[in-house]
Design an enzyme around this catalytic site. Structure first.
Site, short mmCIF file in Angstrom:
data_model
loop_
_atom_site.label_atom_id
_atom_site.label_comp_id
_atom_site.label_asym_id
_atom_site.label_seq_id
_atom_site.Cartn_x
_atom_site.Cartn_y
_atom_site.Cartn_z
N GLY A 139 0.76 -1.25 0.00
CA GLY A 139 0.00 0.00 0.00
C GLY A 139 0.78 1.29 0.00
O GLY A 139 0.32 2.30 -0.51
N GLU A 174 3.72 4.33 6.47
CA GLU A 174 2.52 3.53 6.20
C GLU A 174 1.54 4.33 5.35
O GLU A 174 1.48 5.55 5.46
CB GLU A 174 1.83 3.15 7.52
CG GLU A 174 2.19 1.77 8.05
CD GLU A 174 1.52 0.64 7.28
OE1 GLU A 174 1.16 0.82 6.09
OE2 GLU A 174 1.37 -0.43 7.87
N ASP A 219 -5.02 1.21 10.68
CA ASP A 219 -6.42 0.86 10.91
C ASP A 219 -6.53 0.26 12.32
O ASP A 219 -6.59 1.00 13.29
CB ASP A 219 -6.80 -0.12 9.79
CG ASP A 219 -8.25 -0.53 9.77
OD1 ASP A 219 -9.11 0.33 9.90
OD2 ASP A 219 -8.53 -1.73 9.60
N LYS A 226 -7.27 5.77 11.05
CA LYS A 226 -8.68 5.61 11.42
C LYS A 226 -8.76 5.48 12.94
O LYS A 226 -8.72 4.36 13.46
CB LYS A 226 -9.25 4.34 10.78
CG LYS A 226 -9.41 4.36 9.27
CD LYS A 226 -10.00 3.02 8.81
CE LYS A 226 -10.14 2.92 7.32
NZ LYS A 226 -10.43 1.52 6.90
N ILE A 250 -11.49 2.76 2.28
CA ILE A 250 -11.08 3.67 1.19
C ILE A 250 -10.16 2.94 0.19
O ILE A 250 -9.55 1.93 0.53
CB ILE A 250 -10.35 4.94 1.72
CG1 ILE A 250 -9.10 4.57 2.54
CG2 ILE A 250 -11.30 5.79 2.55
CD1 ILE A 250 -8.20 5.75 2.88
N ASP A 262 -5.88 -0.61 -1.99
CA ASP A 262 -6.67 -1.44 -2.91
C ASP A 262 -7.90 -2.04 -2.28
O ASP A 262 -8.00 -2.17 -1.06
CB ASP A 262 -5.80 -2.59 -3.41
CG ASP A 262 -5.54 -3.63 -2.32
OD1 ASP A 262 -5.09 -3.24 -1.22
OD2 ASP A 262 -5.84 -4.82 -2.54
#
Ligand code: IMP
Ligand code: MG
Length: 177
Positions: free
Chosen positions: A47, A101, A105, A133, A155, A161
């Site tokens: 990511g 990062e 999460d 988050k 998202i 992804d």
């Protein structure tokens, strides 16, 4: 404009310009904190590749970059098991390591990384993340640099992804409910 990836619809959420502004801001703060040091930025694949690329272009000081590959997500939900898929092959003892990062999460990935680098006797271990988050976060580990705080919704885009798709989008989209 709304987009569709696999079976789900997503709506525009954060523009390319806002993303760039947040990344630039993180680069400035880290530059100020580590002006006399040569930090090793460690991007967490897959990511973070876009964040790292843009971050490096904004960071003006001496630095190195490396990558580690971790995975915890299946579809749109986090699994509790974080797997290390590609490791670091560099000795980081005594170095300032700054994790980059895409998103934090639950915090499972960060926790795993912290354990990993503790064993390596690094000088400083810091965490920078473009997205955070807060409502999903389950750990007490301090996040040192946070770009944008977002609600607990899935998202995609800018490296993130949904089952492989959406990483190439230059802006961020949110799952439509
Ligand atoms: P954590 O271990 O639960 O903190 O999750 C970290 C990883 O899960 C991130 O680095 C992403 O790869 C993935 N992830 C978490 N939230 C999202 C999201 O909203 N969209 C896409 N991937 C996500
Ligand atoms: Mg990630």
């Amino acid at each position: 404009m709304e987009i569709r990836l696999h079976d789900k619809d997503f709506i525009p959420f954060i523009s390319a310009q806002e993303l760039d502004f947040a990344i630039q801001n993180m680069a400035r703060l880290i530059e100020d904190d580590f002006a006399d040091d040569v930090p090793v930025f460690v991007g967490v694949l897959n990511g973070s590749f876009m964040v790292v690329s843009d971050f490096m272009k904004h960071y003006k000081g001496s630095c190195e970059v490396s990558f580690i590959k971790m995975a915890s997500y299946e579809g749109t939900t986090s699994t509790n098991e974080v797997k290390q898929l590609i490791g670091l092959n560099q000795d980081l003892a005594g170095r300032t390591v700054i994790i980059i990062e895409d998103i934090v999460d639950t915090g499972n990935t960060i926790e795993e990384l912290k354990e990993l680098f503790k064993k390596q006797n690094v000088k400083h271990f810091k965490i920078a993340t473009l997205f955070f988050k807060p409502e999903a976060y389950k750990k007490d580990i301090k996040l040192d640099y946070v770009g944008i705080r977002i609600p607990n919704k899935f998202i995609v885009g800018f490296g993130l992804d949904y089952d492989g798709l959406g990483r190439n989008l230059p802006e961020v989209y949110q799952l439509k409910d």
